[in-house]
Design an enzyme around this catalytic site. Structure first.
Site, PDB file in Angstrom:
ATOM      1  N   HIS A  17     -36.218  10.339 -45.784  1.00  0.00           N
ATOM      2  CA  HIS A  17     -35.106  10.172 -44.843  1.00  0.00           C
ATOM      3  C   HIS A  17     -34.208   9.052 -45.372  1.00  0.00           C
ATOM      4  CE1 HIS A  17     -33.706  10.050 -40.375  1.00  0.00           C
ATOM      5  NE2 HIS A  17     -32.722   9.703 -41.201  1.00  0.00           N
ATOM      6  N   HIS A  19     -29.912   8.790 -46.455  1.00  0.00           N
ATOM      7  CA  HIS A  19     -28.593   9.416 -46.648  1.00  0.00           C
ATOM      8  C   HIS A  19     -27.964   8.811 -47.896  1.00  0.00           C
ATOM      9  CE1 HIS A  19     -28.563  11.055 -42.472  1.00  0.00           C
ATOM     10  NE2 HIS A  19     -29.387  10.037 -42.297  1.00  0.00           N
ATOM     11  N   HIS A 201     -32.307  15.883 -37.853  1.00  0.00           N
ATOM     12  CA  HIS A 201     -32.379  14.679 -37.021  1.00  0.00           C
ATOM     13  C   HIS A 201     -32.461  15.130 -35.558  1.00  0.00           C
ATOM     14  CE1 HIS A 201     -30.932  12.686 -40.596  1.00  0.00           C
ATOM     15  NE2 HIS A 201     -30.715  11.535 -39.996  1.00  0.00           N
ATOM     16  N   GLU A 204     -33.409  10.952 -31.904  1.00  0.00           N
ATOM     17  CA  GLU A 204     -33.119   9.553 -32.277  1.00  0.00           C
ATOM     18  C   GLU A 204     -32.651   8.808 -31.035  1.00  0.00           C
ATOM     19  OE1 GLU A 204     -30.105   9.190 -35.330  1.00  0.00           O
ATOM     20  OE2 GLU A 204     -30.448   7.032 -35.610  1.00  0.00           O
ATOM     21  N   ASP A 283     -33.408   5.254 -44.063  1.00  0.00           N
ATOM     22  CA  ASP A 283     -32.221   5.869 -43.449  1.00  0.00           C
ATOM     23  C   ASP A 283     -30.932   5.562 -44.217  1.00  0.00           C
ATOM     24  OD1 ASP A 283     -30.992   7.506 -41.616  1.00  0.00           O
ATOM     25  OD2 ASP A 283     -31.201   6.184 -39.896  1.00  0.00           O
TER      26      ASP A 283
HETATM   27  N1  ADE Z   1     -26.050   9.700 -40.523  1.00  0.00           N
HETATM   28  C1  ADE Z   1     -26.383   8.629 -41.224  1.00  0.00           C
HETATM   29  N2  ADE Z   1     -27.330   7.933 -40.592  1.00  0.00           N
HETATM   30  C2  ADE Z   1     -27.615   8.591 -39.450  1.00  0.00           C
HETATM   31  C3  ADE Z   1     -28.505   8.389 -38.384  1.00  0.00           C
HETATM   32  N3  ADE Z   1     -29.332   7.339 -38.342  1.00  0.00           N
HETATM   33  N4  ADE Z   1     -28.511   9.267 -37.375  1.00  0.00           N
HETATM   34  C4  ADE Z   1     -27.689  10.318 -37.398  1.00  0.00           C
HETATM   35  N5  ADE Z   1     -26.832  10.556 -38.385  1.00  0.00           N
HETATM   36  C5  ADE Z   1     -26.798   9.709 -39.420  1.00  0.00           C
HETATM   37 ZN    ZN Z   2     -30.720   9.569 -40.764  1.00  0.00          ZN
END
Ligand code: ADE
Ligand code: ZN
Length: 350
Positions: A17, A19, A201, A204, A283
């Site tokens: 996880h 990005h 995702h 969250e 993340d």
């Molecule tokens: N894009 C980048 N980080 C994210 C996150 N923590 N939650 C949702 N979208 C994202």
């Molecule tokens: Zn994320």
């Protein structure tokens, strides 16, 4: 650097996880913004990264994404991302890229994927770290563009376009509030029928029914974050029984989602105690001042984990990954061997 920190840095680690845009070095953000004519509210990136919730974070994330103007920029981003991860013992990563904004602005998916792959090849040669890609749907753009992204990806893969063999699957990120994940069923259905792996995702900042929709309606094999899962005992048991992986990002949940005031209050240990396959991830490390060493070290300290707990967590990263069985076995052996080799170093300090 303390001995334990150094041992955690050296331990080979998997990340499921992360990005790629969230790994962009602050200096690269400023340089690309200048070159591509994107106005930043400040040229001091430390002032740029100010947010109080997922949605205010996303405003900044989208701004950072917008500085990527062409395939060369994507290549540079991918390259630097792996070089920086290697400093922290990254061995294997399945990394997200979220191209909705760029496609909307006229970039071509083929150029983006080819650029990313070019950067990854160069970084793999330099570091030995292996990285695969997950094409994320941006929920904020809605189901139509989500489906089109998968259609384009399937077509590029069918034609053998450069770099598309690195794209293992599709995911979905961005804002959760007010979005029904089941609206994206058609995109995920096409992905599944086309042999792409699926993740998303969910949970969250939303309740566990969105997590359930992720596996039951979207057909996801794992769930990113899944922070609210423990609120549903029956669903938690199902995830534990079926070893459905969660890609948990404890420090991100503090810094981005603002879900808890302190790491010690994060339910990561309760997730593990419930038998969940709760992998550990950063993340958006460059935008949150995180790295894998800090993620492991802070979790070890906050929850009084032993060295063997941390090695087990690294191994669970392999279990949750989409590596083929031979590669997964080899990586598990490497982590176990390094864990054994580093244990005495840790014992001296511990
Ligand atoms: N894009 C980048 N980080 C994210 C996150 N923590 N939650 C949702 N979208 C994202
Ligand atoms: Zn994320």
């Amino acid at each position: 650097m303390t001995t334990i920190t150094d041992a955690l840095r050296r331990l080979p680690k998997v990340e499921l996880h992360c990005h790629v845009e969230g790994t962009m070095r602050p200096s690269t953000v400023v340089e690309l913004a200048t070159r591509n004519g994107i106005a930043l509210p400040t040229d001091d990136p430390t002032q740029l990264y100010r947010y109080t919730s997922l949605d205010t974070f996303l405003d900044i994330f989208w701004l950072v994404q917008s500085v990527l103007g062409d395939g060369d920029d994507w290549a540079r981003l991918a390259y630097e991302s792996v070089i920086d991860g290697a400093e922290h013992g990254l061995a294997y990563r399945e990394t997200f890229f979220t191209p909705a904004r760029h496609l909307d602005a006229g970039q071509r998916l083929g150029d983006i994927v080819a650029g990313l792959a070019e950067g990854l090849v160069a970084a793999e040669d330099a570091t030995g770290v292996r990285v695969m890609l997950i094409a994320d749907i941006d929920r904020a753009y809605g189901p139509g563009p989500g489906r089109e992204l998968v259609e384009q990806l399937v077509e590029l893969r069918r034609s053998g376009a450069p770099g598309t063999d690195r794209v293992l699957g599709v995911g979905m990120d961005s804002t959760e509030l007010g979005v029904d994940p089941t609206d994206f069923a058609s995109a995920f259905d096409l992905a599944g029928r086309s042999g792409l792996r699926r993740t998303s995702h969910q949970g969250e900042v939303t309740p566990p029914d969105t997590i359930r929709a992720g596996i039951d309606v979207l057909g996801c094999e794992r769930i990113d974050h899944g922070l609210s899962l423990l609120d549903d005992a029956e669903l938690t048991k199902r995830f534990a029984d079926e070893r459905i992986p969660l890609t948990v990002c404890p420090n991100s949940n503090i810094r981005i989602a603002n879900a808890f005031p302190r790491l010690e209050e994060h339910p990561y240990p309760q997730m593990r105690d419930a038998g969940l396959l709760a992998t550990l991830n950063t993340d958006d490390p460059a935008m949150t001042d995180l790295d894998l060493t800090y993620e492991y070290h802070s979790v070890m300290e906050a929850f009084d984990y032993t060295w063997d707990d941390m090695v087990a967590i690294a191994l669970e990263g392999v279990e949750g990954s989409w590596l083929d069985p031979d590669d997964a076995r080899a990586l598990k052996e490497r982590i176990t061997a390094e864990g054994d080799r580093l244990r005495p170093v840790v014992d001296v300090e511990g």
